[in-house]
Scaffold this motif. Structure first.
Motif, short mmCIF file in Angstrom:
data_model
loop_
_atom_site.label_atom_id
_atom_site.label_comp_id
_atom_site.label_asym_id
_atom_site.label_seq_id
_atom_site.Cartn_x
_atom_site.Cartn_y
_atom_site.Cartn_z
N PRO A 10 -90.21 77.20 3.26
CA PRO A 10 -90.48 76.80 1.87
C PRO A 10 -90.75 75.30 1.78
O PRO A 10 -90.20 74.50 2.53
N LEU A 11 -91.59 74.92 0.83
CA LEU A 11 -91.95 73.51 0.66
C LEU A 11 -90.73 72.65 0.39
O LEU A 11 -90.60 71.54 0.93
N ASP A 12 -89.82 73.13 -0.44
CA ASP A 12 -88.61 72.36 -0.75
C ASP A 12 -87.79 72.08 0.50
O ASP A 12 -87.23 70.99 0.67
N THR A 13 -87.72 73.07 1.38
CA THR A 13 -86.96 72.90 2.62
C THR A 13 -87.62 71.86 3.52
O THR A 13 -86.94 71.05 4.17
N ALA A 14 -88.96 71.88 3.56
CA ALA A 14 -89.68 70.89 4.36
C ALA A 14 -89.38 69.47 3.87
O ALA A 14 -89.15 68.56 4.67
N PHE A 15 -89.36 69.29 2.55
CA PHE A 15 -89.04 67.97 2.00
C PHE A 15 -87.57 67.61 2.23
O PHE A 15 -87.24 66.44 2.45
N ASP A 16 -86.70 68.59 2.20
CA ASP A 16 -85.29 68.33 2.51
C ASP A 16 -85.15 67.79 3.92
O ASP A 16 -84.32 66.92 4.19
N PHE A 17 -85.96 68.33 4.83
CA PHE A 17 -85.93 67.85 6.22
C PHE A 17 -86.35 66.38 6.28
O PHE A 17 -85.74 65.57 6.98
N LEU A 18 -87.39 66.02 5.53
CA LEU A 18 -87.83 64.63 5.50
C LEU A 18 -86.71 63.72 4.99
O LEU A 18 -86.56 62.59 5.44
N ASN A 19 -85.91 64.23 4.06
CA ASN A 19 -84.86 63.42 3.45
C ASN A 19 -83.54 63.44 4.22
O ASN A 19 -82.52 62.99 3.69
N THR A 20 -83.57 63.91 5.47
CA THR A 20 -82.38 63.78 6.32
C THR A 20 -82.25 62.34 6.82
O THR A 20 -81.29 62.01 7.53
N PHE A 21 -83.21 61.50 6.48
CA PHE A 21 -83.10 60.05 6.66
C PHE A 21 -83.19 59.47 5.27
O PHE A 21 -84.24 59.50 4.64
N GLU A 22 -82.07 58.95 4.75
CA GLU A 22 -82.02 58.62 3.32
C GLU A 22 -81.18 57.39 3.03
O GLU A 22 -80.43 56.91 3.88
N LEU A 23 -81.35 56.91 1.81
CA LEU A 23 -80.56 55.78 1.33
C LEU A 23 -79.20 56.26 0.82
O LEU A 23 -79.12 57.26 0.11
N GLU A 24 -78.17 55.54 1.20
CA GLU A 24 -76.85 55.82 0.66
C GLU A 24 -76.10 54.50 0.53
O GLU A 24 -75.90 53.79 1.52
N ASN A 25 -75.71 54.16 -0.70
CA ASN A 25 -75.03 52.90 -0.97
C ASN A 25 -75.83 51.70 -0.46
O ASN A 25 -75.27 50.75 0.10
N GLY A 26 -77.15 51.78 -0.62
CA GLY A 26 -78.01 50.66 -0.26
C GLY A 26 -78.38 50.58 1.21
O GLY A 26 -79.11 49.67 1.61
N ALA A 27 -77.91 51.51 2.03
CA ALA A 27 -78.21 51.49 3.47
C ALA A 27 -78.86 52.81 3.88
O ALA A 27 -78.54 53.87 3.33
N LEU A 28 -79.76 52.74 4.85
CA LEU A 28 -80.40 53.95 5.36
C LEU A 28 -79.43 54.69 6.28
O LEU A 28 -78.79 54.09 7.14
N VAL A 29 -79.34 56.00 6.08
CA VAL A 29 -78.40 56.82 6.84
C VAL A 29 -79.15 57.93 7.57
O VAL A 29 -80.00 58.61 6.98
#
Length: 216
Positions: A10-29
């Motif tokens: 699913p498209l949503d799942t593909a974007f979720d995979f992209l967002n496994t590198f994300e901002l948290e409290n101002g830092a990339l995680v």
């Protein structure tokens, strides 16, 4: 009859995979901090039926690290492409090449002889992880190819910046989720308006007091 040929992601799942590198409290995680964590994510998301469908024959520490880097490299390329599309810019050539490499590894659908005739089967071009990455890349690339690239967005919340696909009818969504980032943005704007109003009132009162003060 068919075998266990893998379903589309699913498209949503593909974007979720992209967002496994994300901002948290101002830092990339990095959410894919180890191969075990990455495999667990792919299985939980329904992208792979089990760990073997991702790891294949990788057993040694070196092979497992190589596999993890393969996942991260393709995800980074997909993120670079999505970011460039969202900004209406040309993606880096290296990102395009990596995404195309992933797409080329999609499983091949083929007919297989069976006792009662034929059945639908499939074969892998490379390692199992190659098909996993191809199926993740495919829905994103299809939306771009179908002329829906203007629907690929970056969340307007500066503390989030998730990549997402705008499925709204009007196509004007600014936040990855209205209930979280959208409401936070509205609350922030409300606080800023209250602060500006308070400062304006304070300045007016101070000006009135200065005007009313007798001249020395």
């Amino acid at each position: 009859m068919s075998d266990h040929a893998h379903d589309a992601v699913p498209l949503d799942t593909a974007f979720d995979f992209l967002n496994t590198f994300e901002l948290e409290n101002g830092a990339l995680v990095e959410r894919l901090s180890s191969l075990d964590t990455a495999v667990a994510w792919l299985v939980d998301a329904g992208v792979a039926p089990d760990a073997t469908a991702v790891t294949g024959r990788a057993r040694s520490a070196a092979d497992r690290e190589k596999l993890l880097q393969r996942l991260i490299t393709t995800r980074t390329a997909l993120r670079d492409v999505a970011h460039a599309v969202a900004h209406e810019e040309a993606p880096p050539r290296s990102a395009i090449d990596e995404v195309n490499r992933a797409l080329a590894s999609r499983e091949r659908i083929e007919l297989v002889a069976a006792d009662d005739g034929v059945r639908l089967g499939h074969s892998h071009v490379g390692e199992p992880v190659d098909d996993v990455l191809a199926r993740i890349a495919e829905p994103i690339v299809r939306e771009i190819g179908n002329g829906h690239d203007d629907r690929i967005r970056i969340c307007a919340n500066d503390t989030c910046q998730w990549l997402f696909y705008d499925e709204s009818r009007a196509g004007r969504r600014r936040w990855c989720d209205m209930a979280t980032c959208g409401n936070r943005a509205k609350a922030q704007r409300h606080r800023e308006r209250q602060k500006d109003a308070a400062e304006t009132t304070e300045d007016a009162q101070q000006g009135a007091q200065e005007s009313a003060a007798p001249a020395s």
